[in-house]
Design an enzyme around this catalytic site. Structure first.
Site, PDB file in Angstrom:
ATOM      1  N   GLU A 126       0.857  -1.195   0.000  1.00 60.96           N
ATOM      2  CA  GLU A 126       0.000   0.000   0.000  1.00 60.96           C
ATOM      3  C   GLU A 126       0.892   1.243   0.000  1.00 60.96           C
ATOM      4  O   GLU A 126       2.089   1.156   0.279  1.00 60.96           O
ATOM      5  CB  GLU A 126      -0.891  -0.011   1.253  1.00 60.96           C
ATOM      6  CG  GLU A 126      -1.797  -1.230   1.290  1.00 60.96           C
ATOM      7  CD  GLU A 126      -2.841  -1.184   2.391  1.00 60.96           C
ATOM      8  OE1 GLU A 126      -2.817  -0.244   3.219  1.00 60.96           O
ATOM      9  OE2 GLU A 126      -3.695  -2.091   2.396  1.00 60.96           O
ATOM     10  N   GLU A 337       8.738  -8.217  -4.022  1.00 59.97           N
ATOM     11  CA  GLU A 337       8.494  -9.454  -3.252  1.00 59.97           C
ATOM     12  C   GLU A 337       9.416  -9.548  -2.031  1.00 59.97           C
ATOM     13  O   GLU A 337       9.922 -10.610  -1.672  1.00 59.97           O
ATOM     14  CB  GLU A 337       8.531 -10.699  -4.147  1.00 59.97           C
ATOM     15  CG  GLU A 337       7.396 -10.642  -5.166  1.00 59.97           C
ATOM     16  CD  GLU A 337       6.830 -11.955  -5.636  1.00 59.97           C
ATOM     17  OE1 GLU A 337       7.077 -12.979  -4.992  1.00 59.97           O
ATOM     18  OE2 GLU A 337       6.136 -11.932  -6.657  1.00 59.97           O
TER      19      GLU A 337
END
Ligand code: COS
Length: 357
Positions: A126, A337
């Site tokens: 986010e 990631e």
């Protein structure tokens, strides 16, 4: 650990290598121009790559995890953007449903994702929470047989092109995972990020504006979301490590062809070490064993090797040929990631706990 590939893994390697060199390579100009390669994804589907580790009962190819890693590795030697499209679609776009979903969710989604008719994506990061994933702010309020989801997600790979989105939001009992579909009202796809590398792979922000997600699309129970995200990121990180290995090998080959010599010895040793870490972690995951520490080590080392090898390639070649593309594509493998800093945290937590494999 067996260092050799089985006959079927070798067959997979040869087939994907042929596909990458003869099919994926022809899409590079279009991708470098910034276009998402829908036709390449269709061809990957035709070659049964989009469901490579999905069991045949759900319409997949039924290969093992090592074969999947071979596929990402081989694709990424030619196109790291194609490699990440497959990696995100599979590791974090599809496997959460296969590993944690209900039978009804598996029946509804997996065959479409495995056939490549649908593309998958994953929404965790986010604007105010990247590395500290647990502090995410997107909310999910139960309203009868629906959850109302509100919030913003950032850097969603495959976003916009994808049909399904595994989204993480805070419900009453904690972080919870849901399957959202692209046509759900209120799911708004933002502009494509302008990136230095991985052109052709889509990266967007997504706003969830009171998106009604049926309770039957919740993966696991309320509060299970963080563990679902982490467990799938173990596999995802091996995928990105394989992508980084592909870039490192391509850069090394390029440098070797144009400027062979003793200066390549260090690069050769690092690429070989990265290969061993990547395949060791894939071997553990394939065997259903703990691989969190090894996945993080593989990603940490392979991404560093990709950046160094691509850097050396540019040092020798300038921006000629593919050298510049390898350089631009390599950097993000140290970031997405889980950044290299996060991989060090994960490794050190394992070391502190004295966790064995
Ligand atoms: N598999 C299953 N469960 C896991 C797990 C894994 N790989 N890693 C952690 N968990 C569990 C832990 O067992 C723990 O459970 P309990 O509370 O029952 O003990 C829980 O999750 C919390 O784990 P931990 O304390 O390690 O979490 P932290 O918040 O301290 O930190 C980090 C976790 C920093 C490692 C995590 O937030 C992270 O990986 N962040 C990066 C996120 C990321 O990669 N973002 C990229 C987005 S995808 S593009």
């Amino acid at each position: 650990m067996n260092f050799g590939l089985t006959a079927s893994q070798q067959q997979m390697r040869d087939a994907v290598r042929h596909f990458a060199e003869n099919v994926a390579a022809s899409f590079i100009p279009q991708m470098e121009a910034g276009e998402f390669p829908y036709a390449l994804v269709q061809k990957m589907a035709d070659h049964q790559l989009m469901g490579i580790i999905i069991p045949e009962t759900y319409g997949g190819t039924g290969c093992d995890f090592i074969s999947y890693i071979i596929a990402i590795h081989e694709l990424s030697k030619v196109s790291a953007a194609a490699g990440v499209i497959l990696s995100v679609h599979t590791s974090v776009g599809t496997i959460p449903i296969l590993s944690f979903g209900t039978e009804a969710q598996k029946q509804a989604y997996i065959p479409k994702l495995a056939s490549g008719e649908w593309l998958g994506a994953f929404c965790l990061t986010e604007p105010s929470s990247g590395s500290d994933a647990a502090s995410l702010k997107t909310s999910a309020h139960r309203d009868g047989n629906m959850y109302r989801v509100n919030g913003s997600k950032l850097f969603v790979t495959n976003g916009g092109a994808a049909d399904t989105y595994i989204v993480f939001a805070k419900a009453e009992q904690g972080i919870t995972a849901f399957i959202a579909e692209k046509n759900m009202p209120g799911l708004v796809i933002g502009k494509d990020e302008k990136k230095m590398g991985l052109h052709g792979s889509k990266t967007v922000s997504i706003t969830f504006d009171d998106v009604c997600i049926p309770v039957v699309n919740r993966i696991g129970e309320e509060g299970d979301g963080f563990k679902i995200a982490m467990a799938n990121l173990d596999g995802g990180r091996i995928g990105i490590a394989a992508q980084a290995l592909g870039i490192a090998e391509a850069a090394f080959q390029y440098a070797k062809e144009h400027h062979p010599g003793i200066q390549l010895a260090n690069m050769a040793a690092s690429v070989e070490a990265a290969r061993l870490l990547v395949y060791q972690s894939a071997f553990l995951r394939s065997a259903g064993r703990q691989c969190g520490k090894e996945a993080s080590m593989a990603k940490l080392f392979a991404s560093k090797t990709a950046v160094a090898a691509a850097g050396e390639c540019v040092q020798q070649m300038g921006r000629n040929g593919a050298a510049e593309r390898y350089f631009r594509d390599a950097k993000v493998t140290e970031i997405y990631e889980g950044t290299s800093e996060i991989q060090r945290i994960v490794i050190s937590k394992h070391l502190a706990r004295g966790m064995k494999r």
